[in-house]
Design a protein around this motif. Structure first.
Motif, PDB file in Angstrom:
ATOM      1  N   VAL A 152       0.676  -1.325  -0.035  1.00 59.38           N
ATOM      2  CA  VAL A 152       0.114  -0.052   0.013  1.00 59.38           C
ATOM      3  C   VAL A 152       1.004   1.342  -0.079  1.00 59.38           C
ATOM      4  O   VAL A 152       0.600   2.237  -0.794  1.00 59.38           O
ATOM      5  N   TYR A 153       1.884   1.199   0.670  1.00 59.87           N
ATOM      6  CA  TYR A 153       2.945   2.324   0.873  1.00 59.87           C
ATOM      7  C   TYR A 153       3.411   2.636  -0.363  1.00 59.87           C
ATOM      8  O   TYR A 153       3.576   3.608  -0.817  1.00 59.87           O
ATOM      9  N   TRP A 154       3.889   1.452  -1.170  1.00 63.64           N
ATOM     10  CA  TRP A 154       4.689   1.846  -2.481  1.00 63.64           C
ATOM     11  C   TRP A 154       3.778   2.319  -3.619  1.00 63.64           C
ATOM     12  O   TRP A 154       3.957   3.159  -4.270  1.00 63.64           O
ATOM     13  N   THR A 155       2.521   1.699  -3.393  1.00 59.74           N
ATOM     14  CA  THR A 155       1.316   2.047  -4.493  1.00 59.74           C
ATOM     15  C   THR A 155       1.066   3.555  -4.218  1.00 59.74           C
ATOM     16  O   THR A 155       0.609   4.170  -5.303  1.00 59.74           O
ATOM     17  N   ASN A 156       1.065   3.816  -2.932  1.00 58.41           N
ATOM     18  CA  ASN A 156       0.670   5.415  -2.600  1.00 58.41           C
ATOM     19  C   ASN A 156       1.877   6.124  -3.309  1.00 58.41           C
ATOM     20  O   ASN A 156       1.589   7.273  -3.973  1.00 58.41           O
ATOM     21  N   ILE A 157       3.272   5.637  -3.414  1.00 57.91           N
ATOM     22  CA  ILE A 157       4.298   6.531  -3.994  1.00 57.91           C
ATOM     23  C   ILE A 157       4.023   6.244  -5.568  1.00 57.91           C
ATOM     24  O   ILE A 157       4.117   7.666  -6.421  1.00 57.91           O
ATOM     25  N   VAL A 158       3.536   5.491  -6.184  1.00 54.28           N
ATOM     26  CA  VAL A 158       3.588   5.308  -7.518  1.00 54.28           C
ATOM     27  C   VAL A 158       2.070   6.110  -8.168  1.00 54.28           C
ATOM     28  O   VAL A 158       2.337   7.013  -8.998  1.00 54.28           O
ATOM     29  N   VAL A 159       1.080   6.228  -7.333  1.00 57.25           N
ATOM     30  CA  VAL A 159      -0.154   6.732  -7.480  1.00 57.25           C
ATOM     31  C   VAL A 159       0.129   8.534  -7.810  1.00 57.25           C
ATOM     32  O   VAL A 159       0.025   9.207  -8.601  1.00 57.25           O
ATOM     33  N   PHE A 160       1.006   8.818  -6.829  1.00 63.05           N
ATOM     34  CA  PHE A 160       1.240  10.460  -6.699  1.00 63.05           C
ATOM     35  C   PHE A 160       2.223  10.848  -7.879  1.00 63.05           C
ATOM     36  O   PHE A 160       2.368  11.642  -8.060  1.00 63.05           O
ATOM     37  N   SER A 161       3.121   9.807  -7.978  1.00 66.25           N
ATOM     38  CA  SER A 161       4.007  10.284  -8.966  1.00 66.25           C
ATOM     39  C   SER A 161       3.472  10.136 -10.548  1.00 66.25           C
ATOM     40  O   SER A 161       3.813  11.403 -11.068  1.00 66.25           O
ATOM     41  N   LEU A 162       2.500   9.336 -10.566  1.00 75.04           N
ATOM     42  CA  LEU A 162       1.754   9.566 -11.789  1.00 75.04           C
ATOM     43  C   LEU A 162       0.778  10.676 -11.915  1.00 75.04           C
ATOM     44  O   LEU A 162       0.752  11.407 -12.814  1.00 75.04           O
ATOM     45  N   ALA A 192       8.079  11.668  -5.595  1.00 74.57           N
ATOM     46  CA  ALA A 192       6.856  11.013  -4.953  1.00 74.57           C
ATOM     47  C   ALA A 192       7.603  10.231  -3.963  1.00 74.57           C
ATOM     48  O   ALA A 192       6.946  10.075  -2.488  1.00 74.57           O
ATOM     49  N   PHE A 193       8.688   9.597  -4.171  1.00 73.26           N
ATOM     50  CA  PHE A 193       9.287   8.753  -3.269  1.00 73.26           C
ATOM     51  C   PHE A 193       9.833   9.399  -2.183  1.00 73.26           C
ATOM     52  O   PHE A 193       9.705   9.226  -0.706  1.00 73.26           O
ATOM     53  N   THR A 194      10.778  10.817  -2.293  1.00 68.65           N
ATOM     54  CA  THR A 194      11.275  11.470  -1.209  1.00 68.65           C
ATOM     55  C   THR A 194      10.286  12.144  -0.515  1.00 68.65           C
ATOM     56  O   THR A 194      10.339  12.328   0.869  1.00 68.65           O
ATOM     57  N   ASN A 195       9.173  12.580  -1.084  1.00 66.31           N
ATOM     58  CA  ASN A 195       8.183  13.083  -0.213  1.00 66.31           C
ATOM     59  C   ASN A 195       7.339  12.435   0.753  1.00 66.31           C
ATOM     60  O   ASN A 195       6.852  12.605   1.741  1.00 66.31           O
ATOM     61  N   ALA A 196       7.302  10.872   0.018  1.00 68.50           N
ATOM     62  CA  ALA A 196       6.464   9.876   0.999  1.00 68.50           C
ATOM     63  C   ALA A 196       7.479   9.523   2.166  1.00 68.50           C
ATOM     64  O   ALA A 196       7.040   9.120   3.220  1.00 68.50           O
ATOM     65  N   LEU A 234      -1.232  18.699  -3.439  1.00 66.94           N
ATOM     66  CA  LEU A 234      -1.116  17.301  -3.451  1.00 66.94           C
ATOM     67  C   LEU A 234       0.125  16.656  -2.573  1.00 66.94           C
ATOM     68  O   LEU A 234      -0.215  15.481  -2.328  1.00 66.94           O
ATOM     69  N   MET A 235       1.180  17.365  -2.548  1.00 61.93           N
ATOM     70  CA  MET A 235       2.432  16.921  -1.952  1.00 61.93           C
ATOM     71  C   MET A 235       1.834  16.819  -0.347  1.00 61.93           C
ATOM     72  O   MET A 235       2.265  15.821   0.315  1.00 61.93           O
TER      73      MET A 235
END
Length: 226
Positions: free
Chosen positions: A120-130, A179-183, A201-202
């Motif tokens: 879920v954590y990784w998917t959250n990163i991918v979602v916001f990167s998109l 997205a990764f660094t912000n997460a 969004l961030m």
């Protein structure tokens, strides 16, 4: 406008748009990870996310198998719908995970909790990167056309041209890194948001990541004490 005879940085002028392949690969890999989630954390019916996501990805590639077009309104609509759908599905998984931790209904499955939280954590990163990639300066197609003069996100290479070559421009990996660094830092690092929507969004991403991290840490402490 640049003085006559002076070529500005790539991110401010008309350039060739980028391919969507890397983003597609990341999305498909993330969907595959989502299939590993326990049934209690998956939005029902279970085939909904992988089935519709695969259909949308195929549609995107059929509309434009090469570089992202400059006037692909249909392509952009499908892409945004795909991101929105993955976002909603991951939000549902996050809520179900949080509910399971708070109600102590999943304490008997520590490995499942940790793996699910990681997915879920990784998917959250991918979602916001998109989201960042699709919204910054109107998306990859409009960035390539050079129609937007003012960036929504300022990367270090944009604020100091000496840090990169004249052909540098942000591509999907840059937004994935953002997205990764912000997460993980819960705040901007080297990429600064300039527009209100980018800041909001961030902030939303940081709040979701922080809550997930706190819930898992609290669950781990409770599990160790029991």
């Amino acid at each position: 406008m640049e003085p006559q005879g002076v070529v500005g940085p790539a991110w401010r002028r008309q350039t060739r748009s980028e391919h969507r392949w890397l983003a597609v690969v990341v999305v498909l890999a993330t969907i595959a990870l989502q299939s590993l989630l326990p049934s209690e954390f998956v939005l029902r019916p279970g085939w909904l996310l992988p089935g519709l996501s695969t259909l949308l990805v195929v549609t995107l590639l059929l509309i434009n198998p090469g570089r992202i077009g400059k006037h692909g309104r249909m392509e952009r609509t499908v892409a945004l719908f795909l991101v929105a759908m993955v976002s909603a599905t991951n939000a549902a998984s996050a809520v179900q995970l949080a509910e399971g931790i708070l109600r102590a209904t999943i304490t008997d499955h520590p490995t499942s909790v940790l793996v699910s939280a990681g997915i879920v954590y990784w998917t959250n990163i991918v979602v916001f990167s998109l989201w960042y990639w699709e919204l910054d300066r109107g998306g990859p197609a409009r960035r390539a056309s050079g129609t937007e003069q003012h960036p929504d996100f300022v990367f270090p290479q944009m604020s100091d041209p000496e840090l990169a070559g004249k052909d540098w421009e942000p591509t999907y990996p840059d937004y994935l890194y953002l997205a990764f660094t912000n997460a993980t830092a819960f705040s901007p690092t080297d990429v600064m948001p300039f527009r209100p929507w980018a800041k909001v969004l961030m902030m939303v991403q940081a709040v979701i990541s922080l809550l997930l991290a706190l819930l898992v840490v609290a669950w781990a402490v409770s599990a160790l004490k029991s």
